[in-house]
Design a protein around this motif. Structure first.
Motif, short mmCIF file in Angstrom:
data_model
loop_
_atom_site.label_atom_id
_atom_site.label_comp_id
_atom_site.label_asym_id
_atom_site.label_seq_id
_atom_site.Cartn_x
_atom_site.Cartn_y
_atom_site.Cartn_z
N ASP A 82 -54.39 -77.44 -38.25
CA ASP A 82 -53.11 -77.06 -38.83
C ASP A 82 -52.68 -75.71 -38.27
N GLU A 83 -51.48 -75.27 -38.63
CA GLU A 83 -50.95 -74.04 -38.05
C GLU A 83 -51.74 -72.80 -38.48
N ALA A 84 -52.23 -72.78 -39.69
CA ALA A 84 -53.01 -71.63 -40.15
C ALA A 84 -54.29 -71.48 -39.31
N GLU A 85 -54.97 -72.59 -39.08
CA GLU A 85 -56.17 -72.56 -38.25
C GLU A 85 -55.83 -72.16 -36.81
N LEU A 86 -54.70 -72.67 -36.31
CA LEU A 86 -54.25 -72.32 -34.96
C LEU A 86 -53.99 -70.83 -34.84
N ARG A 87 -53.30 -70.25 -35.81
CA ARG A 87 -53.02 -68.81 -35.79
C ARG A 87 -54.32 -68.01 -35.81
N ASP A 88 -55.26 -68.42 -36.64
CA ASP A 88 -56.55 -67.72 -36.71
C ASP A 88 -57.25 -67.77 -35.36
N GLU A 89 -57.24 -68.93 -34.73
CA GLU A 89 -57.94 -69.08 -33.45
C GLU A 89 -57.25 -68.29 -32.34
N VAL A 90 -55.93 -68.29 -32.32
CA VAL A 90 -55.19 -67.49 -31.33
C VAL A 90 -55.49 -66.01 -31.55
N HIS A 91 -55.49 -65.58 -32.80
CA HIS A 91 -55.80 -64.19 -33.13
C HIS A 91 -57.19 -63.81 -32.61
N THR A 92 -58.17 -64.65 -32.89
CA THR A 92 -59.54 -64.40 -32.44
C THR A 92 -59.61 -64.37 -30.92
N THR A 93 -58.91 -65.27 -30.25
CA THR A 93 -58.89 -65.32 -28.79
C THR A 93 -58.29 -64.03 -28.22
N LEU A 94 -57.21 -63.57 -28.80
CA LEU A 94 -56.58 -62.33 -28.31
C LEU A 94 -57.53 -61.15 -28.47
N VAL A 95 -58.16 -61.03 -29.63
CA VAL A 95 -59.12 -59.93 -29.85
C VAL A 95 -60.26 -60.03 -28.85
N HIS A 96 -60.77 -61.24 -28.64
CA HIS A 96 -61.89 -61.47 -27.72
C HIS A 96 -61.53 -61.03 -26.30
N GLU A 97 -60.36 -61.45 -25.82
CA GLU A 97 -59.98 -61.12 -24.44
C GLU A 97 -59.61 -59.65 -24.28
N ILE A 98 -58.99 -59.07 -25.28
CA ILE A 98 -58.71 -57.63 -25.24
C ILE A 98 -60.01 -56.85 -25.22
N ALA A 99 -61.00 -57.32 -25.95
CA ALA A 99 -62.31 -56.66 -25.94
C ALA A 99 -62.90 -56.67 -24.53
N HIS A 100 -62.74 -57.76 -23.80
CA HIS A 100 -63.23 -57.80 -22.42
C HIS A 100 -62.52 -56.75 -21.57
N TYR A 101 -61.24 -56.53 -21.79
CA TYR A 101 -60.50 -55.48 -21.08
C TYR A 101 -61.18 -54.13 -21.29
N PHE A 102 -61.62 -53.88 -22.52
CA PHE A 102 -62.26 -52.60 -22.85
C PHE A 102 -63.74 -52.58 -22.48
#
Length: 115
Positions: A82-102
């Motif tokens: 559902d959309e709530a789960e999708l938003r959570d997963e996108v949020h986690t993905t963004l944090v994960h990839e930004i962490a790789h930048y750092f």
């Protein structure tokens, strides 16, 4: 779950806007890109940091192409119910990839609960 590319891209922008300022203020010369799937066509990879982490950079000046953080639409949709789960997963993905930048590696992300 289904969602067209434009709607998914807006969802990614919305989730980027929800990230804490201290997380995104340090980003320099990075673009966020939404693509349908990874090059290999799999649905396993949700995102990718394509660049050189801050911790690995020597000289970094003008003229470099921007690093990219890629969010893959179809794998996210395949994993969400559902959309709530999708938003959570996108949020986690963004944090994960930004962490790789750092320069934060997957092992550290697992310890912190972001991988």
């Amino acid at each position: 779950m289904e969602m067209d590319a434009a709607t998914f891209e807006q969802l990614v922008v919305d989730e980027l806007d929800r990230l804490p300022d201290e997380m995104v203020d340090g980003l320099d010369n990075v673009v966020f890109v939404v693509e349908d799937r990874p090059e290999d066509g799999s649905l396993d990879l949700l995102g990718l940091y394509d660049g050189l982490a801050l911790t690995e950079r020597g000289h970094y000046g003008m003229g470099e192409l921007p690093d990219r953080i890629i969010v893959y639409r179809e794998p996210h949709l395949a994993h969400a119910t559902d959309e709530a789960e999708l938003r959570d997963e996108v949020h986690t993905t963004l944090v994960h990839e930004i962490a790789h930048y750092f320069g934060i590696e997957d092992e550290q992300l697992h310890e912190m609960g972001w991988a």
